[in-house]
Scaffold this active site. Structure first.
Site, PDB file in Angstrom:
ATOM      1  N   GLU A  88       6.381   4.979   1.678  1.00  0.00           N
ATOM      2  CA  GLU A  88       5.650   5.162   2.719  1.00  0.00           C
ATOM      3  C   GLU A  88       5.913   4.210   4.623  1.00  0.00           C
ATOM      4  OE1 GLU A  88       1.273   6.075   0.342  1.00  0.00           O
ATOM      5  OE2 GLU A  88       1.423   4.478   0.957  1.00  0.00           O
ATOM      6  N   CYS A 101       5.707   1.106  11.434  1.00  0.00           N
ATOM      7  CA  CYS A 101       5.870   0.028  10.459  1.00  0.00           C
ATOM      8  C   CYS A 101       6.085   0.472   9.486  1.00  0.00           C
ATOM      9  CB  CYS A 101       3.405   0.322  10.279  1.00  0.00           C
ATOM     10  SG  CYS A 101       4.184  -1.553   8.712  1.00  0.00           S
ATOM     11  N   CYS A 108       7.742  -3.619  -4.362  1.00  0.00           N
ATOM     12  CA  CYS A 108       7.911  -5.607  -3.304  1.00  0.00           C
ATOM     13  C   CYS A 108       8.463  -6.366  -4.895  1.00  0.00           C
ATOM     14  CB  CYS A 108       6.546  -5.967  -3.046  1.00  0.00           C
ATOM     15  SG  CYS A 108       6.917  -7.497  -1.689  1.00  0.00           S
ATOM     16  N   CYS A 112       1.491 -10.750  -4.091  1.00  0.00           N
ATOM     17  CA  CYS A 112       0.129 -11.499  -3.429  1.00  0.00           C
ATOM     18  C   CYS A 112      -0.539 -10.241  -4.426  1.00  0.00           C
ATOM     19  CB  CYS A 112       0.594 -10.627  -2.273  1.00  0.00           C
ATOM     20  SG  CYS A 112       2.157 -12.058  -0.976  1.00  0.00           S
ATOM     21  N   CYS A 115      -2.737  -7.065  -1.479  1.00  0.00           N
ATOM     22  CA  CYS A 115      -1.446  -6.230  -1.623  1.00  0.00           C
ATOM     23  C   CYS A 115      -1.667  -5.171  -2.519  1.00  0.00           C
ATOM     24  CB  CYS A 115       0.135  -6.829  -0.758  1.00  0.00           C
ATOM     25  SG  CYS A 115       0.454  -5.436  -0.384  1.00  0.00           S
ATOM     26  N   GLY A 157       7.513  -4.245   0.588  1.00  0.00           N
ATOM     27  CA  GLY A 157       8.597  -5.143   0.494  1.00  0.00           C
ATOM     28  C   GLY A 157       8.640  -6.232   0.923  1.00  0.00           C
ATOM     29  N   GLU A 158       9.620  -6.840   1.010  1.00  0.00           N
ATOM     30  CA  GLU A 158       9.361  -8.228   1.523  1.00  0.00           C
ATOM     31  C   GLU A 158      10.809  -8.226   2.125  1.00  0.00           C
ATOM     32  OE1 GLU A 158       9.602 -11.499   3.134  1.00  0.00           O
ATOM     33  OE2 GLU A 158       7.411 -11.478   2.310  1.00  0.00           O
ATOM     34  N   SER A 188       7.801  -9.381   9.400  1.00  0.00           N
ATOM     35  CA  SER A 188       7.151 -10.340   8.674  1.00  0.00           C
ATOM     36  C   SER A 188       7.692 -10.435   7.317  1.00  0.00           C
ATOM     37  CB  SER A 188       5.814  -8.927   8.617  1.00  0.00           C
ATOM     38  OG  SER A 188       5.177 -10.043   7.729  1.00  0.00           O
ATOM     39  N   SER A 210       2.815 -13.467   7.484  1.00  0.00           N
ATOM     40  CA  SER A 210       1.592 -14.229   6.009  1.00  0.00           C
ATOM     41  C   SER A 210       0.992 -15.251   6.298  1.00  0.00           C
ATOM     42  CB  SER A 210       2.272 -12.868   5.925  1.00  0.00           C
ATOM     43  OG  SER A 210       1.187 -12.461   4.874  1.00  0.00           O
ATOM     44  N   LEU A 211       0.441 -15.979   6.683  1.00  0.00           N
ATOM     45  CA  LEU A 211      -0.183 -17.107   6.445  1.00  0.00           C
ATOM     46  C   LEU A 211      -0.636 -17.489   4.868  1.00  0.00           C
ATOM     47  CD1 LEU A 211       0.136 -20.171   6.106  1.00  0.00           C
ATOM     48  CD2 LEU A 211      -1.397 -20.038   8.721  1.00  0.00           C
ATOM     49  N   ASN A 212      -2.662 -16.823   5.675  1.00  0.00           N
ATOM     50  CA  ASN A 212      -3.757 -16.336   5.312  1.00  0.00           C
ATOM     51  C   ASN A 212      -4.165 -17.471   3.981  1.00  0.00           C
ATOM     52  OD1 ASN A 212      -2.934 -13.919   5.244  1.00  0.00           O
ATOM     53  ND2 ASN A 212      -1.601 -12.975   4.028  1.00  0.00           N
ATOM     54  N   ASN A 287      -8.568  -5.310   3.839  1.00  0.00           N
ATOM     55  CA  ASN A 287      -8.258  -3.579   3.905  1.00  0.00           C
ATOM     56  C   ASN A 287      -7.950  -3.563   1.998  1.00  0.00           C
ATOM     57  OD1 ASN A 287      -8.420  -2.613   6.694  1.00  0.00           O
ATOM     58  ND2 ASN A 287      -6.494  -3.785   6.395  1.00  0.00           N
ATOM     59  N   CYS A 330      -3.216  -2.207   6.834  1.00  0.00           N
ATOM     60  CA  CYS A 330      -2.371  -3.265   6.124  1.00  0.00           C
ATOM     61  C   CYS A 330      -3.168  -3.758   4.996  1.00  0.00           C
ATOM     62  CB  CYS A 330      -2.602  -4.673   7.053  1.00  0.00           C
ATOM     63  SG  CYS A 330      -2.116  -6.206   6.541  1.00  0.00           S
TER      64      CYS A 330
END
Length: 343
Positions: A88, A101, A108, A112, A115, A157-158, A188, A210-212, A287, A330
Site C-alpha cells: 500500500e 507515503c 515488516c 511494533c 502498527c 516496512g522498516e 523513517s 519513531s521514538l514513541n 490510530n 499512520c
C-alpha cells in the site's frame, strides 16, 4: 535487466551514450500518465539505436493498481499488486503540494505493538524500482494544484532493513529529472542503529526516528527492538550527526497512547532527551486498528502535551490523522481488504 525507474541519469547516460539523451528519456518517462510496459521504438532527442540498447539493459515493470480508495479529506490509498506481493502507498494532499507515503517492504520485519503492518509478518523486500513505481502512480493521480513535492518512506516496512534499495530510490527522487529537495524526502525508522548511522553518512535526505517513549521500559513494551538499541544510543546517533551536519533537521515521531506515554512527565523527559539535537517533534495520536488494545488520548490531552514540549523550546507539531476512514492513517497500513475486512 535493471528496473528502468531505478536507474539514475548517470547510469542512463552510460547506456544511451550521453547525458542529454538520459535527461530526455527521464523527462519522457516521468511525464507519462501511466507507466508503459515497454520503451517506444523512437523518441525525439534519444534515437532508435540508443533506445534499443536501453531496452536490452533495462526493464519497465508497471504495477497493477489492485484497489484505489479516496477518503473524505482527499487522502488516496493505493494497493499495488507486485510479483509475489501487494503493498500500500498513500497520497496526502495539502494546500499547495502533496506528500506520498511509500512502502519499502511487503509486510515488516519488526513487531511494533501499535502498527497494523506488524500483523502481516514479513513477505519480501521491495526493490528500488517498486518503491519508485509507488511514487509514479501516486504522483500521476495528484491534482495540478497540489503536485507531489514530498516523499516519505513511512509506509509498510522498516526502511533500514532494506537500506541499499531505499538509498537508490532516494538518489533517483533527488536527482534529475524529478529533483525533489533532499529535505523533502524523509526516511523513517523504528530505530535500527546501524542503518541510521549509515543513512545519515550516505544521504542528505531527512531522517525521522519513531521514538514513541521516553524510557526504555515503556519503549520495549511498544517496540521490542529497544532491547538491542536503547533510546540513548539512538539519540546519540542524531546528536553525532547534528555536530557533523549542522544544517540538517531531525524529525522525531512520537505516537501518543492514553495512559502509556502521554503524561506531563513524559513531555518533560522528551524535552530533556532532545537537548543538543535540532529536532522537530511530530505528535501523532494513535490510530486504532482491529486487535489493538492501545487507545489514543483525547485531542485536549494531545494539545496539552504539545504545549508543554513547545513551551520548553522544542519545535513540536501535531499531525492530525488523515485518511483514517479508509485505513490510510499512520500505523494502519495492513491490506485489511485482502483479509476480507473493509479497509
Amino acid at each position: 535487466m535493471r528496473p528502468l525507474l531505478a536507474m539514475t541519469v548517470a547510469e542512463l547516460a552510460v547506456v544511451l551514450g550521453s547525458r542529454s539523451r538520459a535527461l530526455a528519456l527521464g523527462r519522457w518517462l516521468w511525464s507519462r500518465a501511466t507507466l508503459p510496459a515497454a520503451l517506444p521504438e523512437t523518441l525525439p532527442a534519444v534515437g532508435a539505436r540508443a533506445l534499443a540498447a536501453l531496452a536490452a539493459a533495462a526493464v519497465l515493470e508497471p504495477p497493477t493498481v489492485a484497489r484505489r480508495e479516496r477518503a473524505a479529506d482527499g487522502t488516496t490509498k493505493y494497493a499495488l499488486a507486485l510479483p509475489g506481493a501487494e503493498v500500500e502507498t498513500v497520497r496526502i494532499p495539502g494546500p499547495r503540494r502533496s506528500t506520498v507515503c511509500v512502502s519499502s517492504q511487503a509486510g515488516c520485519t519488526r513487531a511494533c505493538a501499535f502498527c497494523a503492518t506488524a500483523t502481516l509478518g514479513f513477505r519480501r523486500q521491495l526493490h528500488a524500482g517498486e518503491m519508485l513505481a509507488q511514487v509514479f502512480v501516486a504522483r500521476a493521480g495528484a491534482d495540478a494544484q497540489a503536485p507531489v513535492r514530498n516523499v516519505v518512506f513511512m509506509g509498510m516496512g522498516e526502511p533500514m532493513d532494506n537500506l541499499d534499495a531505499v538509498l537508490r530510490a532516494v538518489a533517483v527522487l533527488t536527482g534529475p529529472p524529478l529533483q525533489l529537495r533532499a529535505e523533502r524526502v524523509t526516511v523513517s525508522t523504528s530505530g535500527v542503529l546501524p542503518g541510521m548511522r549509515r543513512f545519515l553518512a550516505a544521504s542528505p535526505a531527512s531522517l525521522a526516528l519513531s521514538l514513541n517513549a521516553t524510557t526504555d521500559e515503556t519503549r520495549r513494551r511498544l517496540m521490542p527492538q529497544t532491547r538491542t538499541w536503547p533510546i540513548a544510543a539512538l539519540l546519540g546517533a542524531l546528536r553525532d550527526d547534528a555536530a557533523r551536519t549542522p544544517g540538517r533537521v531531525h524529525f522525531v515521531e512520537y505516537v501518543l497512547f492514553a495512559g502509556v506515554n502521554d503524561g506531563d512527565d513524559d513531555a518533560d523527559r522528551l524535552v530533556a532527551l532532545l537537548a543538543g539535537i535540532p529536532a522537530r517533534v511530530n505528535l501523532i495520536a494513535h490510530n486504532p486498528h482491529p486487535g489493538s488494545t492501545l487507545v489514543p488520548p483525547s485531542p485536549a490531552r494531545v494539545l496539552a502535551f504539545q504545549r508543554r514540549v513547545a513551551g520548553a523550546g522544542v519545535r513540536c507539531l501535531v499531525r492530525w490523522p488523515r485518511g483514517r476512514d479508509i485505513a490510510a492513517a499512520c500505523g494502519q497500513l495492513a491490506l485489511a481488504s485482502s483479509r476480507g475486512v473493509r479497509a
